[in-house]
Design an enzyme around this catalytic site. Structure first.
Site, PDB file in Angstrom:
ATOM      1  N   HIS A  42       9.088  15.236  16.580  1.00  0.00           N
ATOM      2  CA  HIS A  42      10.330  14.448  16.578  1.00  0.00           C
ATOM      3  C   HIS A  42      10.110  13.094  15.903  1.00  0.00           C
ATOM      4  CE1 HIS A  42      12.229  17.556  18.785  1.00  0.00           C
ATOM      5  NE2 HIS A  42      11.603  17.342  19.923  1.00  0.00           N
ATOM      6  N   LEU A  90      27.427   4.083   2.314  1.00  0.00           N
ATOM      7  CA  LEU A  90      27.204   5.416   2.900  1.00  0.00           C
ATOM      8  C   LEU A  90      27.726   5.422   4.328  1.00  0.00           C
ATOM      9  CD1 LEU A  90      25.720   8.246   2.563  1.00  0.00           C
ATOM     10  CD2 LEU A  90      23.814   7.186   3.798  1.00  0.00           C
ATOM     11  N   ASP A 101      16.379  20.741  11.837  1.00  0.00           N
ATOM     12  CA  ASP A 101      15.747  21.726  12.714  1.00  0.00           C
ATOM     13  C   ASP A 101      14.324  21.975  12.243  1.00  0.00           C
ATOM     14  OD1 ASP A 101      15.563  23.476  14.800  1.00  0.00           O
ATOM     15  OD2 ASP A 101      16.447  25.160  13.723  1.00  0.00           O
TER      16      ASP A 101
HETATM   17  C1  IPE Z   1      14.661  19.098  15.921  1.00  0.00           C
HETATM   18  O1  IPE Z   1      14.000  20.296  15.827  1.00  0.00           O
HETATM   19  C2  IPE Z   1      16.075  19.167  16.403  1.00  0.00           C
HETATM   20  C3  IPE Z   1      16.287  18.541  17.733  1.00  0.00           C
HETATM   21  C4  IPE Z   1      16.979  19.138  18.666  1.00  0.00           C
HETATM   22  C5  IPE Z   1      15.789  17.194  17.998  1.00  0.00           C
HETATM   23  P1  IPE Z   1      13.672  21.256  17.052  1.00  0.00           P
HETATM   24  O2  IPE Z   1      13.271  20.429  18.223  1.00  0.00           O
HETATM   25  O3  IPE Z   1      14.824  22.167  17.261  1.00  0.00           O
HETATM   26  O4  IPE Z   1      12.418  22.040  16.496  1.00  0.00           O
HETATM   27  P2  IPE Z   1      12.082  23.585  16.666  1.00  0.00           P
HETATM   28  O5  IPE Z   1      13.306  24.371  16.298  1.00  0.00           O
HETATM   29  O6  IPE Z   1      11.663  23.795  18.072  1.00  0.00           O
HETATM   30  O7  IPE Z   1      10.975  23.787  15.690  1.00  0.00           O
HETATM   31 MG    MG Z   2      15.285  24.087  16.730  1.00  0.00          MG
END
Ligand code: IPE
Ligand code: MG
Length: 199
Positions: free
Chosen positions: A19, A113, A2
């Site tokens: 991303h 893994l 996140d």
């Molecule tokens: C990546 O972080 C998680 C995904 C859903 C790809 P976020 O996209 O949730 O990033 P924030 O929370 O908006 O910063």
């Molecule tokens: Mg998020």
């Protein structure tokens, strides 16, 4: 995983750049995990609730997943990483479903893994469908939130929880090592008494 979007926004970049940086963090963590004693690693990449995001962001994520599966698969095979994608597949774009199937097939003999990528995943859905994974020992959430957000609810019954303010694109092997060190410093009793007191 996140914090990708906030990581990008703070730098004046589009969320998609966050991303992409997050995908680099995935590579680092997957490389580091076996050396830190982890035999399994489950990454929450896209939740069943993430479909609520703008279509452009969702499409960019789906393309990113498909591209990374294709480019990373040879490296996963080389390192003995077995990849499984968990979650629903019936709502994913067909090219992504094909990339997932190819990556799973190519990596199925990996024994170093067990890497699970949760895509269109909802723990409540998984529980109701009876598709359960091994118990979670350590659950790490990045990005500063203190909640589980429908991730591995059943399997985390006795998971040790570690919350960090580090945004996922900044997460390094050292951050993973620190979380694992914290895990080892905790006393896990599973409802019983500590060994010293058990008599
Ligand atoms: C990546 O972080 C998680 C995904 C859903 C790809 P976020 O996209 O949730 O990033 P924030 O929370 O908006 O910063
Ligand atoms: Mg998020």
């Amino acid at each position: 995983m996140d914090g990708n979007g906030r990581w990008a926004t703070r730098r004046g970049l589009p969320r998609a750049a966050g991303h992409r940086a997050g995908a680099q963090a995935v590579r680092r963590v997957v490389e580091a995990a076996p050396g830190l004693g982890a035999r399994g690693l489950t990454l929450f990449a896209f939740s069943a609730d993430n479909w609520k995001r703008p279509p452009g962001e969702v499409a960019a994520l789906m393309r990113l997943f498909a591209r990374h599966l294709r480019t990373e698969t040879p490296k996963l095979v080389e390192r003995g990483v077995r990849l499984d994608v968990v979650g629903r597949r019936d709502r994913l774009p067909a090219p992504l479903v094909a990339s997932i199937a190819a990556a799973e097939r190519a990596t199925r003999d990996g024994a170093e893994l067990r890497l699970r990528l949760a895509v269109d995943y909802s723990a409540r859905w998984a529980i109701s469908a009876g598709v359960l994974l091994p118990d979670v020992d350590l659950l790490v959430r990045t990005g500063g939130e203190r909640r589980l957000s429908d991730f591995l609810l059943w399997e985390s019954a006795y998971a040790e929880l570690v919350f960090t303010d580090v945004m996922w694109p900044d997460f390094t092997a050292a951050d993973l090592a620190a979380a694992i060190a914290e895990f080892h410093a905790r006393q896990r009793r599973f409802g019983a008494l500590p060994e010293a007191a058990a008599g």
